[in-house]
Design an enzyme around this catalytic site. Structure first.
Site, short mmCIF file in Angstrom:
data_model
loop_
_atom_site.label_atom_id
_atom_site.label_comp_id
_atom_site.label_asym_id
_atom_site.label_seq_id
_atom_site.Cartn_x
_atom_site.Cartn_y
_atom_site.Cartn_z
N SER A 101 -34.37 2.01 -25.79
CA SER A 101 -35.12 3.16 -25.29
C SER A 101 -34.23 4.04 -24.44
O SER A 101 -33.54 3.54 -23.54
CB SER A 101 -36.32 2.67 -24.47
OG SER A 101 -36.98 3.74 -23.83
N SER A 102 -34.22 5.33 -24.69
CA SER A 102 -33.46 6.31 -23.91
C SER A 102 -31.97 5.94 -23.91
O SER A 102 -31.33 6.00 -24.95
CB SER A 102 -34.03 6.39 -22.50
OG SER A 102 -33.52 7.51 -21.81
N SER A 103 -31.40 5.53 -22.77
CA SER A 103 -29.99 5.12 -22.76
C SER A 103 -29.76 4.01 -23.78
O SER A 103 -28.73 3.97 -24.46
CB SER A 103 -29.61 4.64 -21.36
OG SER A 103 -28.29 4.13 -21.34
N HIS A 135 -41.11 11.50 -22.48
CA HIS A 135 -40.03 10.52 -22.45
C HIS A 135 -40.63 9.16 -22.09
O HIS A 135 -40.46 8.67 -20.96
CB HIS A 135 -38.97 10.95 -21.44
CG HIS A 135 -37.65 10.27 -21.61
ND1 HIS A 135 -36.80 10.53 -22.68
CD2 HIS A 135 -37.03 9.32 -20.88
CE1 HIS A 135 -35.72 9.79 -22.57
NE2 HIS A 135 -35.83 9.03 -21.50
#
Length: 427
Positions: A150-152, A291
């Site tokens: 997720s994300s990074s 996000h």
């Protein structure tokens, strides 16, 4: 600008916490998350946790599940559905913890020059070491390794698929960015060109970046699943299209999807299949989402995309045992050097055909050469692999191997021996 950054950081933190509330309840009998303190080469200085379900096949698949900035491996374990799915389908889950500071706390390094090269150093090498350890210690199938995050962690998912296409079979990237989107550390969020909303390269440019990362590789590429919320402003939704262009170009496919549908309300899915009908790229646009991915049910869709939805039928094993063994060590040290002779004895009732001996090298020691086996890597958790003339070890028989190493003061013997993933006694 400082106020804006603080607000963005607070927003990211709140969204991360919101994601942690979505995990499915764990069954009371479930196995526990375990930290591994020595898993091999670790230039990223990362922490490793692994979840090994009680019921699994002898050679389970491996899923690497990576958190977002400011998170941790244990946090992603608690806040996502992957461990519960591992209980159901019998695969291992590795939860790495990033330790490098970036705009929003500790993030996976997808920006440095070292991280953009295969075996160049930093976090990618550490993650590859974790996968190898899962194979050595728990019998994890090195031909069924998958990445998600997720994300990074979603960014690192696309990163690992680019650098190690021979290791990973597929990946599911939640709110990620294309490989090489970040020019350097200064380009990492908040700010920068990549996530600033203006990133726009051609499909050919994106595809070339992946091909150059694994120059000379001609094998099958890992299949890719992409997820993004249409209202994501932290990692702009426009980057989903850039990722689509990168991966369809890698597969030599048109940017026009083969099909599209809505498998769930607000989940708009596009698919790109090759001439044989295999879906190589799949992209989900989650209408109205910010996000905040993955949310409920998305991890299950990722695991289905990986093809890991067949429940195991074997009884619980912790860990799999493939042999019984004993190892004795004799160290001869001087100044900054040493030699170590290892005697491996098969104490089981069956012969062993083809063996590897894994062990933890003391801190500060580096292998410079060896005999009667090949050794890799040269520090950390090392694996000694048989050579042609000693691959077979009869029941009750012993063989001797050894290596030369440098040291910085600690001239001790290795520890934590395992032969073909089975823990050995010492002495």
């Amino acid at each position: 600008m400082k106020i804006r950054r603080r607000l963005l950081y607070a927003l990211a933190s709140m969204l991360t916490l919101a994601g942690l509330a979505l995990a499915a309840p764990r069954p009371a009998f479930a196995a526990a998350l375990t930290e591994v303190t020595s898993f091999g080469s670790n230039p990223g200085g990362m922490r490793m946790h692994i979840y090994v379900p009680d019921t699994r096949p002898a050679n389970p698949a491996i899923v690497v599940a990576m958190h977002g900035c400011g998170g941790s491996g244990p946090g992603f374990y608690s806040g996502s559905e992957f461990a519960a799915l591992a209980d159901r389908y019998g695969f291992l889950v590795i939860y790495p913890s990033a330790m490098q500071e970036a705009g929003f706390g500790k993030c996976f390094d997808t920006w440095s020059a070292a991280a953009k090269q295969r075996n160049g150093g930093s976090d990618p090498v550490s993650i590859a070491s974790m996968v190898a350890y899962a194979g050595q210690r728990y019998g994890g199938d090195q031909n069924r390794v998958y990445a998600t995050g997720s994300s990074s962690g979603g960014m690192m998912t696309q990163h690992m698929l680019s650098l190690y296409p021979d290791l990973f079979k597929a990946g599911a990237s939640f709110m990620g960015v294309p490989f090489t989107c970040f020019a350097n550390a200064a380009d990492y969020p908040p700010g920068g060109q990549c996530t600033g909303g203006s990133m726009n390269r051609t499909p050919q440019q994106w595809g070339d970046a992946v091909r150059q990362a694994s120059a000379g590789y001609t094998g099958a590429r890992p299949r890719v699943q992409l997820w993004h919320g249409t209202n994501d402003t932290l990692v702009p939704y426009s980057l989903l299209q850039e990722s689509i262009e990168q991966w369809t170009n890698v597969f030599g496919l048109s940017t026009t999807p083969s099909s599209s549908d809505t498998p769930q309300p607000s989940w708009n899915r596009r698919r790109w299949a090759d001439p044989a009908g295999t879906v190589q790229v799949e992209a989900y646009s989650i209408q109205g989402a910010g996000h905040s991915l993955p949310s409920t049910g998305m991890a299950a869709a990722a695991i289905a995309f990986f093809g890991l939805t067949t429940p195991p039928t074997t009884p619980p094993t912790t860990p799999p045992t493939t042999s019984a063994c004993r190892v004795t060590a004799a160290v001869n040290a001087w100044n900054t050097g040493l030699t170590t002779n290892l005697t491996i004895t098969n104490t089981g009732n069956a012969p062993i055909t083809g063996w590897t001996l894994a062990f933890d090298l003391p801190t500060g020691q580096t292998v410079t050469g060896g005999w009667n086996a090949s050794y890799a890597p040269t520090s950390g958790r090392v694996t000694a692999t048989h050579v042609s003339y000693n691959a077979n070890l009869a029941a009750g028989a012993s063989i001797s191997i050894g290596y030369q190493a440098t040291h910085t003061g600690n001239s001790g013997a290795p520890t934590a021996y395992s032969l073909n993933s089975s823990t050995c006694t010492t002495g």
